[in-house]
Design a protein around this motif. Sequence first.
Motif, mmCIF file in Angstrom:
data_model
loop_
_atom_site.group_PDB
_atom_site.id
_atom_site.type_symbol
_atom_site.label_atom_id
_atom_site.label_comp_id
_atom_site.label_asym_id
_atom_site.label_seq_id
_atom_site.Cartn_x
_atom_site.Cartn_y
_atom_site.Cartn_z
ATOM 1 N N ILE A 195 -38.978 3.721 -62.848
ATOM 2 C CA ILE A 195 -39.182 4.730 -61.777
ATOM 3 C C ILE A 195 -38.886 4.267 -60.529
ATOM 4 N N LYS A 196 -39.602 3.122 -60.146
ATOM 5 C CA LYS A 196 -39.152 2.395 -58.877
ATOM 6 C C LYS A 196 -37.807 2.063 -58.853
ATOM 7 N N GLU A 197 -36.967 1.489 -59.961
ATOM 8 C CA GLU A 197 -35.636 1.144 -59.885
ATOM 9 C C GLU A 197 -34.581 2.288 -59.821
ATOM 10 N N MET A 198 -35.266 3.454 -60.479
ATOM 11 C CA MET A 198 -34.319 4.667 -60.329
ATOM 12 C C MET A 198 -34.415 5.050 -58.962
ATOM 13 N N ALA A 199 -35.538 5.130 -58.244
ATOM 14 C CA ALA A 199 -35.533 5.515 -56.931
ATOM 15 C C ALA A 199 -34.764 4.297 -55.995
ATOM 16 N N ARG A 200 -34.653 3.114 -56.147
ATOM 17 C CA ARG A 200 -34.068 2.327 -55.465
ATOM 18 C C ARG A 200 -32.641 2.353 -55.465
ATOM 19 N N VAL A 201 -32.030 2.493 -56.576
ATOM 20 C CA VAL A 201 -30.720 2.636 -56.806
ATOM 21 C C VAL A 201 -30.100 4.091 -56.728
ATOM 22 N N GLY A 202 -30.780 5.072 -57.115
ATOM 23 C CA GLY A 202 -30.313 6.511 -56.884
ATOM 24 C C GLY A 202 -30.821 7.075 -55.483
ATOM 25 N N HIS A 245 -47.630 8.085 -72.824
ATOM 26 C CA HIS A 245 -47.823 9.533 -72.910
ATOM 27 C C HIS A 245 -48.704 9.967 -71.635
ATOM 28 N N CYS A 246 -48.291 11.112 -71.139
ATOM 29 C CA CYS A 246 -49.141 11.750 -69.914
ATOM 30 C C CYS A 246 -48.986 13.296 -69.962
ATOM 31 N N THR A 247 -49.625 13.517 -68.875
ATOM 32 C CA THR A 247 -49.849 14.948 -68.423
ATOM 33 C C THR A 247 -49.082 15.232 -67.041
ATOM 34 N N ILE A 248 -48.933 16.541 -66.887
ATOM 35 C CA ILE A 248 -48.410 16.751 -65.453
ATOM 36 C C ILE A 248 -49.149 16.277 -64.521
ATOM 37 N N SER A 249 -50.585 16.624 -64.585
ATOM 38 C CA SER A 249 -51.499 16.188 -63.489
ATOM 39 C C SER A 249 -51.585 14.843 -63.520
ATOM 40 N N ASP A 250 -51.402 13.812 -64.597
ATOM 41 C CA ASP A 250 -51.597 12.438 -64.552
ATOM 42 C C ASP A 250 -49.996 11.919 -63.752
ATOM 43 N N PHE A 251 -49.020 12.519 -63.865
ATOM 44 C CA PHE A 251 -47.614 12.121 -63.303
ATOM 45 C C PHE A 251 -47.555 12.489 -61.976
ATOM 46 N N ASP A 252 -48.260 13.827 -61.342
ATOM 47 C CA ASP A 252 -48.477 13.971 -60.018
ATOM 48 C C ASP A 252 -49.456 13.064 -59.308
ATOM 49 N N GLU A 253 -50.430 12.576 -60.066
ATOM 50 C CA GLU A 253 -51.329 11.369 -59.354
ATOM 51 C C GLU A 253 -50.700 10.120 -59.326
ATOM 52 N N LEU A 254 -49.931 9.758 -60.289
ATOM 53 C CA LEU A 254 -49.111 8.685 -60.208
ATOM 54 C C LEU A 254 -47.961 8.880 -58.927
ATOM 55 N N LYS A 284 -48.179 6.073 -55.634
ATOM 56 C CA LYS A 284 -47.246 5.061 -55.483
ATOM 57 C C LYS A 284 -46.410 5.497 -54.407
ATOM 58 N N ASN A 285 -46.890 6.413 -53.671
ATOM 59 C CA ASN A 285 -46.005 7.089 -52.523
ATOM 60 C C ASN A 285 -44.621 7.703 -52.897
ATOM 61 N N ILE A 286 -44.577 8.095 -54.168
ATOM 62 C CA ILE A 286 -43.114 8.884 -54.483
ATOM 63 C C ILE A 286 -43.306 10.178 -54.129
ATOM 64 N N ILE A 302 -44.935 22.991 -71.330
ATOM 65 C CA ILE A 302 -44.569 22.164 -72.354
ATOM 66 C C ILE A 302 -44.035 20.910 -71.758
ATOM 67 N N ASN A 303 -43.004 21.230 -70.866
ATOM 68 C CA ASN A 303 -42.249 20.089 -70.299
ATOM 69 C C ASN A 303 -42.140 20.358 -68.934
ATOM 70 N N ALA A 304 -42.005 19.090 -68.060
ATOM 71 C CA ALA A 304 -42.019 19.079 -66.698
ATOM 72 C C ALA A 304 -40.763 18.427 -66.223
ATOM 73 N N ILE A 305 -40.034 18.986 -65.215
ATOM 74 C CA ILE A 305 -38.964 18.332 -64.710
ATOM 75 C C ILE A 305 -39.099 18.002 -63.226
ATOM 76 N N TYR A 306 -39.032 16.812 -62.987
ATOM 77 C CA TYR A 306 -39.279 16.410 -61.408
ATOM 78 C C TYR A 306 -38.061 15.961 -60.788
ATOM 79 N N HIS A 307 -37.986 16.137 -59.515
ATOM 80 C CA HIS A 307 -36.894 15.692 -58.564
ATOM 81 C C HIS A 307 -37.659 14.898 -57.554
ATOM 82 N N ILE A 308 -37.398 13.696 -57.642
ATOM 83 C CA ILE A 308 -38.217 12.671 -56.705
ATOM 84 C C ILE A 308 -37.177 11.919 -55.735
ATOM 85 N N THR A 309 -38.102 11.239 -54.767
ATOM 86 C CA THR A 309 -37.341 10.375 -54.096
ATOM 87 C C THR A 309 -38.514 9.275 -53.520
ATOM 88 N N ARG A 310 -37.963 8.399 -52.782
ATOM 89 C CA ARG A 310 -38.958 7.234 -52.438
ATOM 90 C C ARG A 310 -39.676 7.732 -51.215
#
Length: 104
Positions: free
Chosen positions: A4-11, A54-63, A67-69, A96-104
């Motif tokens: 995830i960090k590398e994706m945000a760094r490059v993209g 494996h994670c939940t939507i709440s877990d990914f939100d917390e991550l 990590k300041n994403i 059932i699925n989550a789609i995130y648009h993120i940046t650093r």
Amino acid sequence: MFLIKEMARVGKKCIISLPNFGHWWVRSQLMLKGRMPKSPRLPYEWYDTPNLHHCTISDFDELCRLKNIKVLHRTVVDDSQHSSPLMRLCPNFFGINAIYHITR
């Protein structure tokens, strides 16, 4: 987390899709606690296991928070890629699925 960090760094901005993990026992734990359970067989945090993450939507939100994403947008959908008022109201329980648009 490395990927995830590398994706945000490059993209600069990234799209991540993840399933909202749920076996019946896991779902019962999610219903009661709203987080991925730990057990003697899986004593690790969901993001720090030596196996699949494996994670939940709440877990990914917390991550993202820890990590300041920055989450630019999150969409929660079913297997047909449709959303509903219930998914928007309680994404961790009904999504059932989550789609995130993120940046650093």
